[in-house]
Write a protein that holds these residues in place. Structure first.
Motif, PDB file in Angstrom:
ATOM      1  N   VAL A  42      40.496  42.384  47.180  1.00  0.00           N
ATOM      2  CA  VAL A  42      39.787  42.149  46.175  1.00  0.00           C
ATOM      3  C   VAL A  42      39.877  42.882  45.005  1.00  0.00           C
ATOM      4  O   VAL A  42      40.232  42.514  43.906  1.00  0.00           O
ATOM      5  CB  VAL A  42      38.260  41.820  46.601  1.00  0.00           C
ATOM      6  CG1 VAL A  42      37.467  41.600  45.272  1.00  0.00           C
ATOM      7  CG2 VAL A  42      37.939  40.462  47.547  1.00  0.00           C
ATOM      8  N   VAL A  43      39.837  44.042  45.180  1.00  0.00           N
ATOM      9  CA  VAL A  43      39.949  45.323  44.011  1.00  0.00           C
ATOM     10  C   VAL A  43      41.463  45.251  43.565  1.00  0.00           C
ATOM     11  O   VAL A  43      41.688  44.953  42.455  1.00  0.00           O
ATOM     12  CB  VAL A  43      39.476  46.575  44.894  1.00  0.00           C
ATOM     13  CG1 VAL A  43      39.803  47.782  43.795  1.00  0.00           C
ATOM     14  CG2 VAL A  43      38.083  46.755  44.901  1.00  0.00           C
ATOM     15  N   GLU A  44      42.180  45.157  44.552  1.00  0.00           N
ATOM     16  CA  GLU A  44      43.669  45.260  44.089  1.00  0.00           C
ATOM     17  C   GLU A  44      44.011  43.822  43.168  1.00  0.00           C
ATOM     18  O   GLU A  44      44.707  43.858  42.251  1.00  0.00           O
ATOM     19  CB  GLU A  44      44.625  45.076  45.294  1.00  0.00           C
ATOM     20  CG  GLU A  44      46.098  45.280  44.884  1.00  0.00           C
ATOM     21  CD  GLU A  44      46.866  45.249  46.213  1.00  0.00           C
ATOM     22  OE1 GLU A  44      48.095  44.856  46.121  1.00  0.00           O
ATOM     23  OE2 GLU A  44      46.553  45.582  47.204  1.00  0.00           O
ATOM     24  N   SER A  45      43.551  42.843  43.823  1.00  0.00           N
ATOM     25  CA  SER A  45      44.011  41.361  42.985  1.00  0.00           C
ATOM     26  C   SER A  45      43.267  41.077  41.901  1.00  0.00           C
ATOM     27  O   SER A  45      43.709  40.975  40.910  1.00  0.00           O
ATOM     28  CB  SER A  45      43.506  40.174  43.911  1.00  0.00           C
ATOM     29  OG  SER A  45      42.190  40.036  44.361  1.00  0.00           O
ATOM     30  N   GLU A  46      41.868  41.736  41.593  1.00  0.00           N
ATOM     31  CA  GLU A  46      41.149  41.921  40.468  1.00  0.00           C
ATOM     32  C   GLU A  46      42.062  42.781  39.403  1.00  0.00           C
ATOM     33  O   GLU A  46      41.993  42.524  38.197  1.00  0.00           O
ATOM     34  CB  GLU A  46      39.726  42.504  40.726  1.00  0.00           C
ATOM     35  CG  GLU A  46      38.823  41.294  41.423  1.00  0.00           C
ATOM     36  CD  GLU A  46      38.502  40.067  40.431  1.00  0.00           C
ATOM     37  OE1 GLU A  46      38.534  40.277  39.391  1.00  0.00           O
ATOM     38  OE2 GLU A  46      38.236  39.048  41.232  1.00  0.00           O
ATOM     39  N   ASN A  47      42.471  44.110  39.717  1.00  0.00           N
ATOM     40  CA  ASN A  47      43.150  44.786  39.046  1.00  0.00           C
ATOM     41  C   ASN A  47      44.298  44.422  38.398  1.00  0.00           C
ATOM     42  O   ASN A  47      44.892  44.564  37.217  1.00  0.00           O
ATOM     43  CB  ASN A  47      43.358  46.237  39.443  1.00  0.00           C
ATOM     44  CG  ASN A  47      42.393  47.005  39.870  1.00  0.00           C
ATOM     45  OD1 ASN A  47      41.230  46.962  39.168  1.00  0.00           O
ATOM     46  ND2 ASN A  47      42.313  48.077  40.746  1.00  0.00           N
ATOM     47  N   ASN A  48      45.029  43.446  39.417  1.00  0.00           N
ATOM     48  CA  ASN A  48      46.220  42.845  38.896  1.00  0.00           C
ATOM     49  C   ASN A  48      46.086  41.890  37.896  1.00  0.00           C
ATOM     50  O   ASN A  48      46.712  41.492  36.914  1.00  0.00           O
ATOM     51  CB  ASN A  48      47.104  42.222  40.122  1.00  0.00           C
ATOM     52  CG  ASN A  48      48.454  41.745  39.875  1.00  0.00           C
ATOM     53  OD1 ASN A  48      49.065  42.040  38.940  1.00  0.00           O
ATOM     54  ND2 ASN A  48      48.930  40.835  40.577  1.00  0.00           N
ATOM     55  N   LEU A  49      44.890  41.032  38.286  1.00  0.00           N
ATOM     56  CA  LEU A  49      44.376  39.952  37.123  1.00  0.00           C
ATOM     57  C   LEU A  49      44.246  40.590  35.905  1.00  0.00           C
ATOM     58  O   LEU A  49      44.528  39.986  34.862  1.00  0.00           O
ATOM     59  CB  LEU A  49      43.181  39.220  37.871  1.00  0.00           C
ATOM     60  CG  LEU A  49      42.675  38.098  36.898  1.00  0.00           C
ATOM     61  CD1 LEU A  49      43.736  36.947  36.621  1.00  0.00           C
ATOM     62  CD2 LEU A  49      41.429  37.468  37.464  1.00  0.00           C
ATOM     63  N   ALA A  50      43.369  41.664  35.631  1.00  0.00           N
ATOM     64  CA  ALA A  50      43.145  42.368  34.543  1.00  0.00           C
ATOM     65  C   ALA A  50      44.577  42.665  33.881  1.00  0.00           C
ATOM     66  O   ALA A  50      44.515  42.688  32.439  1.00  0.00           O
ATOM     67  CB  ALA A  50      42.149  43.541  34.856  1.00  0.00           C
ATOM     68  N   LYS A  51      45.222  43.316  34.576  1.00  0.00           N
ATOM     69  CA  LYS A  51      46.676  43.678  33.989  1.00  0.00           C
ATOM     70  C   LYS A  51      47.289  42.463  33.491  1.00  0.00           C
ATOM     71  O   LYS A  51      47.845  42.507  32.217  1.00  0.00           O
ATOM     72  CB  LYS A  51      47.631  44.251  35.034  1.00  0.00           C
ATOM     73  CG  LYS A  51      48.906  44.900  34.321  1.00  0.00           C
ATOM     74  CD  LYS A  51      49.470  45.610  35.508  1.00  0.00           C
ATOM     75  CE  LYS A  51      50.632  44.364  36.089  1.00  0.00           C
ATOM     76  NZ  LYS A  51      51.491  44.830  36.959  1.00  0.00           N
ATOM     77  N   GLU A  52      47.467  41.355  33.987  1.00  0.00           N
ATOM     78  CA  GLU A  52      48.068  40.148  33.813  1.00  0.00           C
ATOM     79  C   GLU A  52      47.437  39.709  32.374  1.00  0.00           C
ATOM     80  O   GLU A  52      48.187  39.225  31.621  1.00  0.00           O
ATOM     81  CB  GLU A  52      48.081  39.255  34.640  1.00  0.00           C
ATOM     82  CG  GLU A  52      49.008  39.342  35.945  1.00  0.00           C
ATOM     83  CD  GLU A  52      50.543  39.367  35.425  1.00  0.00           C
ATOM     84  OE1 GLU A  52      51.254  38.897  34.462  1.00  0.00           O
ATOM     85  OE2 GLU A  52      51.408  40.052  36.109  1.00  0.00           O
ATOM     86  N   GLN A  53      46.100  39.667  32.419  1.00  0.00           N
ATOM     87  CA  GLN A  53      45.436  39.024  31.180  1.00  0.00           C
ATOM     88  C   GLN A  53      45.829  40.052  29.893  1.00  0.00           C
ATOM     89  O   GLN A  53      45.720  39.552  28.939  1.00  0.00           O
ATOM     90  CB  GLN A  53      43.866  39.143  31.645  1.00  0.00           C
ATOM     91  CG  GLN A  53      43.435  38.168  32.745  1.00  0.00           C
ATOM     92  CD  GLN A  53      41.890  38.307  32.861  1.00  0.00           C
ATOM     93  OE1 GLN A  53      41.284  39.001  32.806  1.00  0.00           O
ATOM     94  NE2 GLN A  53      41.586  36.978  33.354  1.00  0.00           N
TER      95      GLN A  53
END
Length: 100
Positions: A42-53
């Motif tokens: 969850v943490v990794e995917s949320e960080n990846n989403l924030a980076k993509e945003q």
């Protein structure tokens, strides 16, 4: 038909002190490992989403597909964690209902 014996449960304080060789020998996941992997996903995917945003908002990445994929991965990982938690609570409640 052979019966596989249940392993003895150890106190929570001793779980951190288990040897690496014992874990390698059993080669099984326990609840703590499953949940810690789910939380790290969850943490990794949320960080990846924030980076993509951030990349999309700053104009560095015009690919909207990667943003949608990252958002979907983040949602699926959160859904998986919530489902694991609910199943664990259901199992616990079922065990508490067992009368000896």
């Amino acid at each position: 038909m052979s019966m596989i014996p249940l392993n003895r449960l150890e106190p929570m304080q001793l779980l951190d002190q288990t040897s690496v060789s014992n874990k390698a020998k059993n080669n099984q996941y326990d609840f703590r490992n499953i949940f810690s992997e789910a939380v790290s996903n969850v943490v990794e995917s949320e960080n990846n989403l924030a980076k993509e945003q951030y990349l999309f908002a700053s104009g560095q990445n015009e690919d909207t597909h990667s943003l949608g994929i990252a958002a979907t991965k983040a949602q699926i990982s959160v859904d998986l964690l919530v489902t694991l938690r609910n199943k664990a609570l259901d199992s616990y409640n079922e065990l508490m209902r067992i009368s000896l």
